[in-house]
Scaffold this active site. Structure first.
Site, PDB file in Angstrom:
ATOM      1  N   ASN A  12     -13.632  -9.086  13.756  1.00 34.13           N
ATOM      2  CA  ASN A  12     -14.125  -9.214  15.130  1.00 34.13           C
ATOM      3  C   ASN A  12     -14.351  -7.803  15.662  1.00 34.13           C
ATOM      4  O   ASN A  12     -13.407  -7.111  16.007  1.00 34.13           O
ATOM      5  CB  ASN A  12     -13.073  -9.968  15.959  1.00 34.13           C
ATOM      6  CG  ASN A  12     -13.415 -10.027  17.435  1.00 34.13           C
ATOM      7  OD1 ASN A  12     -14.530  -9.682  17.838  1.00 34.13           O
ATOM      8  ND2 ASN A  12     -12.460 -10.471  18.246  1.00 34.13           N
ATOM      9  N   LYS A  14     -15.699  -6.900  18.330  1.00 32.49           N
ATOM     10  CA  LYS A  14     -15.613  -6.813  19.801  1.00 32.49           C
ATOM     11  C   LYS A  14     -16.792  -5.983  20.332  1.00 32.49           C
ATOM     12  O   LYS A  14     -17.867  -6.023  19.753  1.00 32.49           O
ATOM     13  CB  LYS A  14     -14.243  -6.259  20.231  1.00 32.49           C
ATOM     14  CG  LYS A  14     -13.104  -7.061  19.585  1.00 32.49           C
ATOM     15  CD  LYS A  14     -11.749  -6.765  20.158  1.00 32.49           C
ATOM     16  CE  LYS A  14     -10.697  -7.604  19.427  1.00 32.49           C
ATOM     17  NZ  LYS A  14      -9.358  -7.415  19.943  1.00 32.49           N
ATOM     18  N   HIS A  98     -11.511 -16.489  22.472  1.00 33.56           N
ATOM     19  CA  HIS A  98     -10.650 -15.331  22.187  1.00 33.56           C
ATOM     20  C   HIS A  98      -9.820 -15.012  23.432  1.00 33.56           C
ATOM     21  O   HIS A  98     -10.296 -15.193  24.557  1.00 33.56           O
ATOM     22  CB  HIS A  98     -11.515 -14.136  21.782  1.00 33.56           C
ATOM     23  CG  HIS A  98     -10.711 -12.991  21.286  1.00 33.56           C
ATOM     24  ND1 HIS A  98     -10.098 -12.100  22.143  1.00 33.56           N
ATOM     25  CD2 HIS A  98     -10.373 -12.610  20.026  1.00 33.56           C
ATOM     26  CE1 HIS A  98      -9.426 -11.216  21.420  1.00 33.56           C
ATOM     27  NE2 HIS A  98      -9.579 -11.496  20.138  1.00 33.56           N
ATOM     28  N   GLU A 100      -9.219 -12.382  24.903  1.00 31.92           N
ATOM     29  CA  GLU A 100      -9.888 -11.477  25.857  1.00 31.92           C
ATOM     30  C   GLU A 100     -10.876 -12.246  26.724  1.00 31.92           C
ATOM     31  O   GLU A 100     -11.076 -11.917  27.895  1.00 31.92           O
ATOM     32  CB  GLU A 100     -10.570 -10.331  25.089  1.00 31.92           C
ATOM     33  CG  GLU A 100      -9.530  -9.344  24.572  1.00 31.92           C
ATOM     34  CD  GLU A 100      -9.895  -8.658  23.272  1.00 31.92           C
ATOM     35  OE1 GLU A 100     -11.080  -8.655  22.892  1.00 31.92           O
ATOM     36  OE2 GLU A 100      -8.976  -8.126  22.616  1.00 31.92           O
ATOM     37  N   GLU A 170      -3.479 -16.209  17.471  1.00 26.58           N
ATOM     38  CA  GLU A 170      -3.399 -14.794  17.827  1.00 26.58           C
ATOM     39  C   GLU A 170      -2.427 -14.617  18.988  1.00 26.58           C
ATOM     40  O   GLU A 170      -2.820 -14.784  20.153  1.00 26.58           O
ATOM     41  CB  GLU A 170      -4.774 -14.270  18.244  1.00 26.58           C
ATOM     42  CG  GLU A 170      -5.831 -14.405  17.180  1.00 26.58           C
ATOM     43  CD  GLU A 170      -6.947 -13.383  17.379  1.00 26.58           C
ATOM     44  OE1 GLU A 170      -7.103 -12.529  16.501  1.00 26.58           O
ATOM     45  OE2 GLU A 170      -7.625 -13.432  18.407  1.00 26.58           O
ATOM     46  N   GLY A 176      -4.193  -5.730  19.298  1.00 27.71           N
ATOM     47  CA  GLY A 176      -4.501  -4.345  19.653  1.00 27.71           C
ATOM     48  C   GLY A 176      -3.288  -3.521  20.041  1.00 27.71           C
ATOM     49  O   GLY A 176      -3.430  -2.424  20.574  1.00 27.71           O
ATOM     50  N   SER A 216      -3.164  -7.238  15.148  1.00 29.74           N
ATOM     51  CA  SER A 216      -2.729  -6.043  14.415  1.00 29.74           C
ATOM     52  C   SER A 216      -2.579  -6.263  12.909  1.00 29.74           C
ATOM     53  O   SER A 216      -1.654  -5.733  12.291  1.00 29.74           O
ATOM     54  CB  SER A 216      -1.445  -5.483  15.020  1.00 29.74           C
ATOM     55  OG  SER A 216      -1.667  -5.128  16.379  1.00 29.74           O
ATOM     56  N   GLY A 237      -9.266  -7.321  14.326  1.00 28.03           N
ATOM     57  CA  GLY A 237      -9.995  -6.544  15.326  1.00 28.03           C
ATOM     58  C   GLY A 237     -10.119  -5.094  14.886  1.00 28.03           C
ATOM     59  O   GLY A 237     -10.976  -4.749  14.066  1.00 28.03           O
ATOM     60  N   GLY A 238      -9.241  -4.251  15.399  1.00 24.16           N
ATOM     61  CA  GLY A 238      -9.317  -2.805  15.178  1.00 24.16           C
ATOM     62  C   GLY A 238      -9.547  -2.397  13.728  1.00 24.16           C
ATOM     63  O   GLY A 238     -10.404  -1.550  13.441  1.00 24.16           O
TER      64      GLY A 238
END
Ligand code: PGA
Length: 254
Positions: A12, A14, A98, A100, A170, A176, A216, A237-238
């Site tokens: 993802n 983002k 998600h 967010e 999640e 994150g 993470s 993600g990251g």
């Protein structure tokens, strides 16, 4: 790794990557992951990069996902993107709900369920995200929160549609933050979600649905998380923003 369900790992991205940056990342992923067959691999760029990424991965084992879509098919919905528009770029998956989007754009379980249905009508596979906040976990409300989200966000799906839906667990406190759920916390939550799917659908459906862990995930924790019986992949993600780390997560999951 011998798993009951084929693992699915999705990146993802983002709100990251211009088209040029997206092309660089895809180029490196195609090289790093050229020989992987054991895992379904999905990249979810921002809308603006879908067209170019779609062309770039045509001849590869990578599949394309979007990060959101409208519940509507067409019309006066400024700023929204419809499923048929995603289909033009051979998008196969779409992340829905998600945390967010729930947190910053007030998405609700009912709205997410409408999107999930619209995705299936367009033959897109939704990746429906659920997860508790730290306050909810510490207040002993994790199961209650997950039950509300799972029942609400998947409401109205038929059994065949549910089997083609991916659920992403999640925990919000792990997204994150560098904090990952422990193996035990992840397995407990995943098993709980699968138990809910038995109640809502049936044993067969629940056995077939893939439940991703997200929050993470990195190369160093992927192996342990992916080896858990009820964890069937990752939503990253990251660590998906860099070719080497996303590829290492996948390689460490096999
Ligand atoms: P993270 O994000 O891997 O950066 O924690 C996961 C997600 O939001 O899907």
């Amino acid at each position: 790794m011998n798993k009951e369900r084929k693992l699915i790992v999705a990146g993802n991205w983002k709100m990251n990557k211009t088209v040029a940056e997206a092309m660089d990342l895809v180029r490196s992923l195609k090289i790093e992951l050229a020989n992987v067959k054991e895992v379904d691999m999905v990249v979810c760029p921002p809308f603006t990069a879908l067209s170019e990424v779609s062309k770039a991965i045509l001849d590869s084992n990578l599949r394309l996902g979007a990060q959101n879509m409208s519940e509507h098919n067409v019309g006066a919905y400024t700023g929204e993107i419809a499923a048929v528009m995603l289909k033009e770029f051979s998008v196969r998956y779409v992340i829905l709900g998600h945390s967010e989007r729930r947190q910053f754009y007030s998405e609700t379980d009912a709205g997410i369920a409408k999107k999930a249905l619209a995705a299936h009508v367009a033959a897109l596979k939704p990746i429906v995200c659920v997860g508790e906040s730290l306050a909810e976990r510490e207040g002993g409300r994790m199961e209650q929160v997950l039950e509300t989200q799972v029942r609400g966000s998947l409401a109205g799906l038929k059994k065949e549609q549910m089997e083609e839906t991916i659920v992403a667990y999640e925990p919000v406190w792990a997204i994150g933050t560098g904090k990952t759920a422990s193996a035990q916390q992840a397995e407990e939550a995943h098993a709980f979600i699968r138990g809910l799917l038995v109640k809502m659908f049936d044993e067969t459906v629940a056995r077939r649905v893939r439940i991703q862990y997200g929050g993470s995930v990195k190369p160093s924790n992927a192996r342990e998380l992916m080896s858990l019986p009820n964890v069937d992949g990752a939503l990253v993600g990251g660590a998906s923003l860099e070719g080497r780390s996303f590829a290492d997560i996948i390689k460490n999951s096999i």
